[in-house]
Design an enzyme around this catalytic site. Structure first.
Site, PDB file in Angstrom:
ATOM      1  N   LYS A  66      56.993  56.941  26.994  1.00 38.93           N
ATOM      2  CA  LYS A  66      58.031  56.791  26.501  1.00 38.93           C
ATOM      3  C   LYS A  66      58.200  55.047  26.742  1.00 38.93           C
ATOM      4  O   LYS A  66      58.647  54.352  26.552  1.00 38.93           O
ATOM      5  CB  LYS A  66      59.109  57.428  26.935  1.00 38.93           C
ATOM      6  CG  LYS A  66      59.013  58.718  25.916  1.00 38.93           C
ATOM      7  CD  LYS A  66      59.534  59.896  27.088  1.00 38.93           C
ATOM      8  CE  LYS A  66      59.422  61.078  25.878  1.00 38.93           C
ATOM      9  NZ  LYS A  66      59.680  62.555  26.788  1.00 38.93           N
ATOM     10  N   GLN A 104      63.980  62.825  32.177  1.00 37.63           N
ATOM     11  CA  GLN A 104      62.934  63.544  31.495  1.00 37.63           C
ATOM     12  C   GLN A 104      62.464  65.949  31.659  1.00 37.63           C
ATOM     13  O   GLN A 104      62.926  65.422  32.908  1.00 37.63           O
ATOM     14  CB  GLN A 104      61.541  63.594  32.376  1.00 37.63           C
ATOM     15  CG  GLN A 104      60.126  64.226  31.702  1.00 37.63           C
ATOM     16  CD  GLN A 104      60.000  64.082  29.892  1.00 37.63           C
ATOM     17  OE1 GLN A 104      59.985  63.329  29.227  1.00 37.63           O
ATOM     18  NE2 GLN A 104      59.407  64.695  29.099  1.00 37.63           N
ATOM     19  N   ASP A 133      68.082  59.784  24.077  1.00 35.87           N
ATOM     20  CA  ASP A 133      67.548  61.148  24.517  1.00 35.87           C
ATOM     21  C   ASP A 133      68.153  62.277  23.607  1.00 35.87           C
ATOM     22  O   ASP A 133      68.218  62.770  23.097  1.00 35.87           O
ATOM     23  CB  ASP A 133      66.691  61.570  25.229  1.00 35.87           C
ATOM     24  CG  ASP A 133      65.820  61.736  25.076  1.00 35.87           C
ATOM     25  OD1 ASP A 133      65.263  61.760  24.864  1.00 35.87           O
ATOM     26  OD2 ASP A 133      65.714  63.059  26.095  1.00 35.87           O
TER      27      ASP A 133
END
Ligand code: NAP
Length: 299
Positions: free
Chosen positions: A63, A107, A130
């Site tokens: 990412k 994450q 996200d």
């Protein structure tokens, strides 16, 4: 042009690698244009990795690399396995308050002693690139502006890129996780599909799947969804990714039955990353526009 859902001699491969590459080119051009605007700051994605799971470390690196490829910066925060919820919340608070940070990626999954939902929900909505906050989910579900959860939003972009018609289609999503199955089902509803959301307590999953025009597999179990269940002519999206580079769908009859399907790898994964980058750039643009509005208002 729309891709008709009908049994096809040769199915369309929904190529996430190629579609993501085209999206990244567009993002790169847009990032260069914005960089020339007075007062625009280089977009920064802060990534938080907690613990030492090698797969998570790889995803975070991919990412960050993707941000770099289109001219965005990233800042890596790496925390030890024994991090507490309070420590992680404090890190998120600091990133929320930092005007140089435009997006925050925590994450998933975090170590089990951490309250992941509390930490996701601490991310400021404007930095939730996200798409993991409850508030962002609620807004998206109501059709209000919000960053979508990156994986389902990437899947929607991929389906759109191939002209897959969703209005009035029967869609089955297998899996109801907060960052994949649930937002996926809601995005399909918003696109006017008629959606059934299946999970571990669903009775007769095979017959649910066999009625669907569009199937999204997000179960997290390698080769769990049998390709023999798929209705001829259906579109199949496989979000799963497992060691050995296999997905959630057992592929033996896939090419023979589907009108279109995502490969594993090279389907959903690249779209997730490109969506995160796109939403980070958008967050930076929105922050810049808000700054200009405030400056004008105080003149
Ligand atoms: P998850 O949190 O483990 O959720 C799995 C879901 O599948 C749950 O809702 C569970 O139902 C359901 N399920 C489990 N067993 C089932 C069964 N026998 N029948 C029907 N449903 C069943 O997984 P996730 O985070 O959503 O991830 C799903 C997959 O997508 C994984 O393979 C993951 O690696 C992959 N993924 C890929 C990307 C990408 O970018 N490519 C991103 C995220 C995830 P219950 O709710 O009833 O337990």
């Amino acid at each position: 042009m729309t891709t008709a859902i009908a049994a096809a001699a040769k199915p369309v491969i929904l190529d996430g690698t190629a579609t993501a590459a085209r999206l990244m080119e567009k993002l790169s051009r847009k990032a260069s244009e914005l960089a020339r605007e007075p007062g625009f700051r280089t977009p920064v994605l802060a990534t938080i990795l907690v613990g030492d799971d090698p797969a998570s470390a790889t995803y975070v690196r991919m990412k960050r690399d993707a941000c770099g490829r289109v001219g965005l910066d990233s800042r890596a925060i790496v925390l030890p396995q024994h991090t507490s919820t309070a420590q992680l919340l404090a890190e998120i608070d600091a990133l929320n308050a930092d005007p140089d940070v435009h997006g925050i990626l925590l994450q998933h999954p975090v170590p089990e002693q951490i309250d992941e939902r509390a930490c996701f929900d601490r991310i400021a909505l404007r930095k939730d690139v996200d798409g993991v906050t409850s508030q962002g989910f609620g807004l998206m579900a109501l059709g209000e502006p919000a960053f979508g959860s990156a994986t389902p939003a990437g899947i929607m972009t991929l389906l759109e890129a191939y002209g897959i018609e969703l209005t009035g289609r029967r869609a089955v999503v297998i899996g109801r996780s907060p960052i994949l199955g649930r937002p996926m089902a809601q995005m399909l509803v918003n696109a006017n599909a008629t959606v059934t959301l299946c999970h571990s307590r669903t009775i007769a999953l095979d017959s649910e799947v066999s009625r669907a025009d569009v199937v999204v597999a997000a179960v997290g179990k390698p080769h769990f969804v049998q390709s023999g269940w798929i209705r001829p002519g259906a579109v199949v999206v496989d979000a799963g990714f497992h060691p050995g580079r296999v997905g959630d769908v057992e592929p033996s009859q896939l090419a023979a039955r589907c009108s279109a399907y995502t490969p594993v790898p090279g389907g959903v994964g690249p779209m997730t990353i490109a969506t995160l980058v796109a939403q980070t750039l958008q967050a930076a643009e929105l922050a810049w526009q808000a700054g200009r509005r405030n400056a004008n208002a105080s003149r």
